[in-house]
Design a protein around this motif. Structure first.
Motif, PDB file in Angstrom:
ATOM      1  N   PHE A  62      38.485  23.268  37.836  1.00 15.28           N
ATOM      2  CA  PHE A  62      38.799  24.038  36.637  1.00 15.28           C
ATOM      3  C   PHE A  62      40.300  24.109  36.475  1.00 15.28           C
ATOM      4  N   SER A  63      40.745  24.575  35.321  1.00 11.54           N
ATOM      5  CA  SER A  63      42.173  24.658  35.038  1.00 11.54           C
ATOM      6  C   SER A  63      42.780  25.854  35.754  1.00 11.54           C
ATOM      7  N   LYS A  64      43.890  25.634  36.455  1.00 18.97           N
ATOM      8  CA  LYS A  64      44.568  26.729  37.128  1.00 18.97           C
ATOM      9  C   LYS A  64      45.086  27.765  36.127  1.00 18.97           C
ATOM     10  N   GLU A  65      45.413  27.313  34.923  1.00 25.05           N
ATOM     11  CA  GLU A  65      45.951  28.229  33.919  1.00 25.05           C
ATOM     12  C   GLU A  65      44.869  29.112  33.308  1.00 25.05           C
ATOM     13  N   ASP A  66      43.625  28.631  33.279  1.00 27.14           N
ATOM     14  CA  ASP A  66      42.525  29.385  32.680  1.00 27.14           C
ATOM     15  C   ASP A  66      41.239  28.926  33.343  1.00 27.14           C
ATOM     16  N   ASP A  67      40.693  29.747  34.236  1.00 30.85           N
ATOM     17  CA  ASP A  67      39.528  29.327  35.015  1.00 30.85           C
ATOM     18  C   ASP A  67      38.253  29.224  34.179  1.00 30.85           C
ATOM     19  N   ARG A  68      38.322  29.621  32.895  1.00 32.89           N
ATOM     20  CA  ARG A  68      37.168  29.427  32.018  1.00 32.89           C
ATOM     21  C   ARG A  68      37.009  27.971  31.604  1.00 32.89           C
ATOM     22  N   VAL A  69      38.095  27.208  31.633  1.00 30.22           N
ATOM     23  CA  VAL A  69      38.068  25.801  31.227  1.00 30.22           C
ATOM     24  C   VAL A  69      37.646  24.972  32.438  1.00 30.22           C
ATOM     25  N   LYS A  70      36.387  24.548  32.431  1.00 24.23           N
ATOM     26  CA  LYS A  70      35.803  23.870  33.578  1.00 24.23           C
ATOM     27  C   LYS A  70      35.542  22.404  33.269  1.00 24.23           C
ATOM     28  N   PHE A  71      35.553  21.595  34.314  1.00 25.99           N
ATOM     29  CA  PHE A  71      35.298  20.170  34.197  1.00 25.99           C
ATOM     30  C   PHE A  71      34.163  19.842  35.155  1.00 25.99           C
ATOM     31  N   THR A  72      33.072  19.350  34.602  1.00 28.79           N
ATOM     32  CA  THR A  72      31.836  19.256  35.362  1.00 28.79           C
ATOM     33  C   THR A  72      31.426  17.811  35.617  1.00 28.79           C
ATOM     34  N   SER A  73      30.508  17.638  36.549  1.00 30.17           N
ATOM     35  CA  SER A  73      30.092  16.308  36.970  1.00 30.17           C
ATOM     36  C   SER A  73      29.257  15.622  35.889  1.00 30.17           C
ATOM     37  N   GLY A  85      47.727  11.534  44.862  1.00 31.53           N
ATOM     38  CA  GLY A  85      48.954  10.777  44.748  1.00 31.53           C
ATOM     39  C   GLY A  85      50.109  11.514  45.382  1.00 31.53           C
ATOM     40  N   ALA A  86      51.307  11.322  44.830  1.00 27.09           N
ATOM     41  CA  ALA A  86      52.499  11.977  45.363  1.00 27.09           C
ATOM     42  C   ALA A  86      52.357  13.494  45.279  1.00 27.09           C
ATOM     43  N   LYS A  87      52.862  14.174  46.312  1.00 27.77           N
ATOM     44  CA  LYS A  87      52.811  15.632  46.405  1.00 27.77           C
ATOM     45  C   LYS A  87      51.376  16.157  46.312  1.00 27.77           C
ATOM     46  N   ARG A  88      50.429  15.331  46.785  1.00 24.29           N
ATOM     47  CA  ARG A  88      49.009  15.664  46.843  1.00 24.29           C
ATOM     48  C   ARG A  88      48.413  15.950  45.463  1.00 24.29           C
ATOM     49  N   LYS A  89      49.007  15.347  44.444  1.00 25.81           N
ATOM     50  CA  LYS A  89      48.458  15.475  43.096  1.00 25.81           C
ATOM     51  C   LYS A  89      47.072  14.846  43.050  1.00 25.81           C
ATOM     52  N   VAL A  90      46.109  15.555  42.476  1.00 26.05           N
ATOM     53  CA  VAL A  90      44.745  15.043  42.377  1.00 26.05           C
ATOM     54  C   VAL A  90      44.695  13.994  41.271  1.00 26.05           C
ATOM     55  N   LEU A  91      44.351  12.770  41.657  1.00 24.28           N
ATOM     56  CA  LEU A  91      44.257  11.676  40.692  1.00 24.28           C
ATOM     57  C   LEU A  91      42.834  11.465  40.200  1.00 24.28           C
ATOM     58  N   ALA A  92      41.860  11.631  41.084  1.00 23.66           N
ATOM     59  CA  ALA A  92      40.469  11.413  40.694  1.00 23.66           C
ATOM     60  C   ALA A  92      39.538  11.998  41.747  1.00 23.66           C
ATOM     61  N   VAL A  93      38.390  12.454  41.277  1.00 21.03           N
ATOM     62  CA  VAL A  93      37.304  12.854  42.166  1.00 21.03           C
ATOM     63  C   VAL A  93      36.211  11.800  41.999  1.00 21.03           C
ATOM     64  N   ILE A  94      35.920  11.072  43.061  1.00 21.52           N
ATOM     65  CA  ILE A  94      34.959   9.972  43.016  1.00 21.52           C
ATOM     66  C   ILE A  94      33.601  10.475  43.489  1.00 21.52           C
ATOM     67  N   ILE A  95      32.575  10.219  42.667  1.00 19.75           N
ATOM     68  CA  ILE A  95      31.217  10.659  42.989  1.00 19.75           C
ATOM     69  C   ILE A  95      30.324   9.435  43.149  1.00 19.75           C
ATOM     70  N   GLU A  96      29.639   9.355  44.288  1.00 22.28           N
ATOM     71  CA  GLU A  96      28.658   8.292  44.510  1.00 22.28           C
ATOM     72  C   GLU A  96      27.319   8.739  43.937  1.00 22.28           C
ATOM     73  N   ALA A  97      26.830   7.992  42.961  1.00 20.79           N
ATOM     74  CA  ALA A  97      25.670   8.426  42.193  1.00 20.79           C
ATOM     75  C   ALA A  97      24.363   8.238  42.959  1.00 20.79           C
ATOM     76  N   LYS A  98      23.436   9.160  42.720  1.00 20.28           N
ATOM     77  CA  LYS A  98      22.069   8.982  43.184  1.00 20.28           C
ATOM     78  C   LYS A  98      21.330   8.055  42.226  1.00 20.28           C
ATOM     79  N   SER A  99      20.120   7.678  42.595  1.00 16.68           N
ATOM     80  CA  SER A  99      19.349   6.755  41.753  1.00 16.68           C
ATOM     81  C   SER A  99      18.902   7.410  40.451  1.00 16.68           C
ATOM     82  N   GLU A 100      18.730   8.735  40.472  1.00 19.12           N
ATOM     83  CA  GLU A 100      18.326   9.470  39.277  1.00 19.12           C
ATOM     84  C   GLU A 100      19.152  10.739  39.163  1.00 19.12           C
TER      85      GLU A 100
END
Length: 450
Positions: A62-73, A85-100
């Motif tokens: 979610f956004s550090k500035e407003d925890d109501r703004v969420k980003f979901t799978s 990346g640099a300074k531990r910046k989050v570049l991507a969250v990788i999800i391995e998908a299930k079959s369904e």
């Protein structure tokens, strides 16, 4: 009620490889990515870690500035890794998908029976609020604001752009439900821009003011339509959405499920059979490209050629992108290309010297060559021919380069976003990166003005 808008300025660029109105079945990808970099200005606060199991709709960050703004799978699976990346910046969250997929249930509801807070709360909780962007600044909207209007453009005039009427075929009810929900979020109007030369189901949408738009690119840009109907002044907020984002919000209310699946056009002269594929936001596109494109000597772009992002052939679809373009790489020099008229039958140019202006319906197989490098050359009176907003583009670019906030405000910085200057990048002989300059100017305004 409708309103006619005729866009006289601009430039349409017709490229080979337009996606046919057919849909192919894409194999389910093994991996999906949610990239905070897709959401400009968002500082993510992670909720998951490697090894966690998620369903579609579970919060990833979610956004550090407003925890109501969420980003979901977008998919059900296991969090494989968090790329930093640099300074531990989050570049991507990788999800391995299930079959369904398994879905988190947010509860179906008729948005017309709910008040504004209930509608907004459901959109925020599901993560679909990420589809709502704000002008000025071209960032994810602030849910605490009440916009003076909401704008959606149902067509795109950029090169090789997808046909949204086709992409949403069979989802008309979801789109209408999305419009119904959005109508609860503003005290003003929900404006829907439609192509005046093409009859589609968008013409019959209720709860929206129809804008019948004609003209060259950027007629399909939502910013062009805003400029003609409701220009943005200091302190005002306007929200904008892509049509497929509207349908995803509508499906949330119809089914109670967040399902970020959309039809994506795979197009360009390096694509063997340009057509549409049903993909999820953040899906790995390696399998799709491997089966349908010639990636050797090609550039892959998530988005269109004017505003998209260069990616690799095994990368992930951008969250907001409905098009993947594959073009020849510009790694070859044109013989005596510096001379006027040379190759005039095969190149496209805003300049009269190429004669491409005489062949208005011709399609071109263009590569990514810049045909030169950055140089100290200022051309006056040209940018105004392709920027369809009521601004002075050259002066605004200079004000942004000088970080002159007062001049930026006076010259209309609140009305523009980088895509409004995409054609400036295309025609500018000095190779100035106008979109980058405007983005830096907007970031300065966010920091200094808010």
């Amino acid at each position: 009620m409708s309103q006619d808008i005729r866009v006289k300025k601009g430039l349409s660029i017709k490229l080979k490889g337009q996606a046919a109105l057919t849909t192919a079945v894409a194999d389910r990808s093994d991996f999906y990515a949610i990239k905070p970099t897709d959401f400009h200005g968002i500082t993510p606060k992670l909720v998951v870690k490697a090894g966690d199991e998620v369903s579609v709709g579970d919060v990833v960050f979610f956004s550090k500035e407003d925890d109501r703004v969420k980003f979901t799978s977008p998919v059900a699976g296991i969090v494989k890794e968090v790329q930093r990346g640099a300074k531990r910046k989050v570049l991507a969250v990788i999800i391995e998908a299930k079959s369904e997929d398994s879905f988190k249930d947010f509860g179906a509801a008729n948005p017309l029976d709910l008040d504004r807070e209930a509608v907004l709360g459901k959109i925020l909780e599901s993560g679909s609020f990420a589809y709502v962007k704000q002008r000025p600044y071209d960032i994810v909207a602030n849910p605490s604001d009440t916009p003076k209007a909401i704008f959606i453009s149902s067509f795109d005039t950029a090169p090789l752009a997808p046909n949204y009427a086709y992409a949403l075929k069979g989802k008309e009810d979801a789109f209408q439900a999305g419009i119904n929900a959005l109508s609860k979020l503003t005290e003003g109007n929900v404006y829907l821009g439609v192509n005046s030369s093409e009859a589609t189901f968008f013409d019959k949408v209720e709860k929206a003011t129809i804008l019948r738009v004609s003209g060259k690119h950027p007629a399909g840009n939502v910013g062009t339509q805003i400029s003609n109907v409701s220009p943005i002044n200091q302190g005002e907020r306007v929200w904008t959405l892509n049509p497929q984002g509207v349908a995803i919000i509508g499906e949330l209310f119809l089914t109670g499920k967040y399902n970020p699946t959309k039809l994506v056009a795979i197009a360009g002269s390096k694509v063997n059979n340009p057509q549409y594929f049903s993909l999820k936001a953040g899906q790995n596109i390696q399998k799709v490209l491997a089966e349908n494109t010639v990636t050797e000597g090609a550039r892959v772009i998530s988005g269109n050629v004017l505003t998209g992002t260069q990616i690799t052939a095994d990368d992930y679809l951008g969250f907001y992108d409905n098009l993947v373009t594959v073009l020849p790489e510009g790694d070859q020099n044109r013989f005596m290309g510096w001379l006027p008229f040379v190759g005039s039958g095969s190149i496209h140019s805003f300049s009269k010297t190429s004669f491409s202006w005489l062949a208005g319906n011709k399609t071109y197989d263009l590569n990514t060559s810049l045909n030169g490098e950055e140089r100290a050359l200022v051309v006056t009176g040209e940018f105004e021919k392709v920027v369809a907003l009521d601004v002075y583009p050259l002066q605004l670019i200079k004000a942004c380069m000088a970080s002159d906030i007062e001049k930026m405000e006076n010259l209309g910085i609140y009305e523009v976003i980088p895509e409004d200057f995409a054609l400036v990048d295309y025609i500018d002989p000095s190779k100035t990166e106008a979109q980058v300059i405007i983005r830096n100017g907007l970031d300065l305004m966010i920091k200094e003005v808010g």
